[in-house]
Design a protein around this motif. Structure first.
Motif, short mmCIF file in Angstrom:
data_model
loop_
_atom_site.label_atom_id
_atom_site.label_comp_id
_atom_site.label_asym_id
_atom_site.label_seq_id
_atom_site.Cartn_x
_atom_site.Cartn_y
_atom_site.Cartn_z
N UNK A 138 0.86 -1.18 0.00
CA UNK A 138 0.00 0.00 0.00
C UNK A 138 0.90 1.23 0.00
N UNK A 139 0.98 1.88 -1.13
CA UNK A 139 1.92 2.99 -1.31
C UNK A 139 1.63 4.17 -0.39
N UNK A 140 0.38 4.42 -0.08
CA UNK A 140 0.01 5.61 0.69
C UNK A 140 0.73 5.69 2.03
N UNK A 141 0.81 4.55 2.75
CA UNK A 141 1.43 4.58 4.07
C UNK A 141 2.55 3.56 4.23
N UNK A 142 2.88 2.84 3.17
CA UNK A 142 3.96 1.87 3.23
C UNK A 142 3.58 0.53 3.84
N UNK A 143 2.33 0.37 4.26
CA UNK A 143 1.90 -0.90 4.83
C UNK A 143 1.85 -1.97 3.74
N UNK A 144 1.87 -3.20 4.17
CA UNK A 144 1.75 -4.34 3.26
C UNK A 144 0.52 -5.12 3.69
N UNK A 145 -0.42 -5.27 2.78
CA UNK A 145 -1.63 -6.05 3.05
C UNK A 145 -1.36 -7.49 2.62
N UNK A 146 -1.66 -8.42 3.50
CA UNK A 146 -1.43 -9.83 3.19
C UNK A 146 -2.72 -10.58 3.46
N UNK A 147 -3.12 -11.35 2.48
CA UNK A 147 -4.30 -12.21 2.61
C UNK A 147 -3.86 -13.61 2.24
N UNK A 148 -4.22 -14.58 3.09
CA UNK A 148 -3.79 -15.93 2.80
C UNK A 148 -4.75 -16.94 3.43
N UNK A 149 -4.58 -18.17 3.05
CA UNK A 149 -5.31 -19.26 3.67
C UNK A 149 -4.48 -19.75 4.84
N UNK A 150 -5.14 -20.10 5.91
CA UNK A 150 -4.46 -20.61 7.10
C UNK A 150 -5.12 -21.91 7.53
N UNK A 151 -4.29 -22.90 7.75
CA UNK A 151 -4.75 -24.17 8.29
C UNK A 151 -4.09 -24.37 9.64
N UNK A 152 -4.86 -24.87 10.58
CA UNK A 152 -4.29 -25.28 11.86
C UNK A 152 -4.47 -26.79 11.93
N UNK A 153 -3.33 -27.48 11.99
CA UNK A 153 -3.33 -28.93 12.07
C UNK A 153 -3.13 -29.32 13.53
N UNK A 154 -3.90 -30.28 13.99
CA UNK A 154 -3.84 -30.72 15.39
C UNK A 154 -3.45 -32.19 15.43
N UNK A 155 -2.49 -32.49 16.31
CA UNK A 155 -2.04 -33.87 16.46
C UNK A 155 -2.02 -34.23 17.94
N UNK A 156 -2.96 -35.07 18.38
CA UNK A 156 -2.91 -35.54 19.76
C UNK A 156 -1.79 -36.58 19.90
N UNK A 157 -1.24 -36.69 21.09
CA UNK A 157 -0.19 -37.68 21.33
C UNK A 157 -0.70 -39.07 20.97
N UNK A 158 0.01 -39.74 20.08
CA UNK A 158 -0.37 -41.09 19.68
C UNK A 158 -1.54 -41.18 18.73
N UNK A 159 -2.09 -40.04 18.32
CA UNK A 159 -3.27 -40.06 17.45
C UNK A 159 -2.98 -39.49 16.08
N UNK A 160 -3.96 -39.57 15.21
CA UNK A 160 -3.77 -39.05 13.85
C UNK A 160 -3.90 -37.52 13.81
N UNK A 161 -3.22 -36.94 12.85
CA UNK A 161 -3.32 -35.50 12.62
C UNK A 161 -4.64 -35.21 11.92
#
Length: 147
Positions: free
Chosen positions: A90-113
């Motif tokens: 963003x040229x006006x103030x020098x900020x950078x806009x970022x848009x993305x996909x986010x995944x949170x993967x969870x893995x219990x001890x001894x279990x599947x992700x």
């Protein structure tokens, strides 16, 4: 950086990707205070679902620390992955806009992700003393469309 002092799109992409790699390693390792330092002093996190924003490094660190302790008690590991990163300077103030996909993967001890959450993350990054920091983050969960 080029000899003109202007960062190229490829350099900016590399810097943003490195920022997120370090940022999310800190989060996933429970290093809450260090993670909070990747936000500006007055950084704001807008959680999904219309909950109240979290403002400032102390509040950010407190929330992340509490969440990490809950994961330890549950004997579960969470890993954040960001991809499909769209970067808009963003040229006006020098900020950078970022848009993305986010995944949170969870893995219990001894279990599947499993996929814990699938989200769209929208950040406003600013440069402070030469490094990128999050000034504002909005997270939109895919299972809570419209909030």
């Amino acid at each position: 950086m080029t000899t003109t002092g202007i960062i190229t799109p490829a350099e900016l992409r590399a810097e943003v990707e490195q920022f997120y790699a370090a940022h999310f390693h800190l989060l996933d390792e429970g290093r809450a205070e260090e993670w909070a330092l990747t936000f500006t002093d007055d950084g704001v996190f807008h959680p999904p679902g219309g909950r109240e924003p979290v403002r400032g490094r102390a509040a950010l660190a407190g929330g992340v620390g509490a969440g990490y302790r809950r994961l330890l008690e549950a004997d579960e590991v969470h890993r954040h992955w960001h991809g499909m990163i769209e970067i808009t300077p963003r040229a006006a103030d020098g900020a950078v806009l970022v848009r993305c996909y986010a995944l949170i993967l969870a893995t219990p001890s001894g279990g599947p992700t499993r996929t814990h959450l699938s989200c769209v993350c929208e950040d406003v990054l600013v440069r402070v003393e030469g490094r990128l920091l999050v000034r504002e983050r909005r997270v939109h969960r895919d299972d809570q469309r419209g909030t």
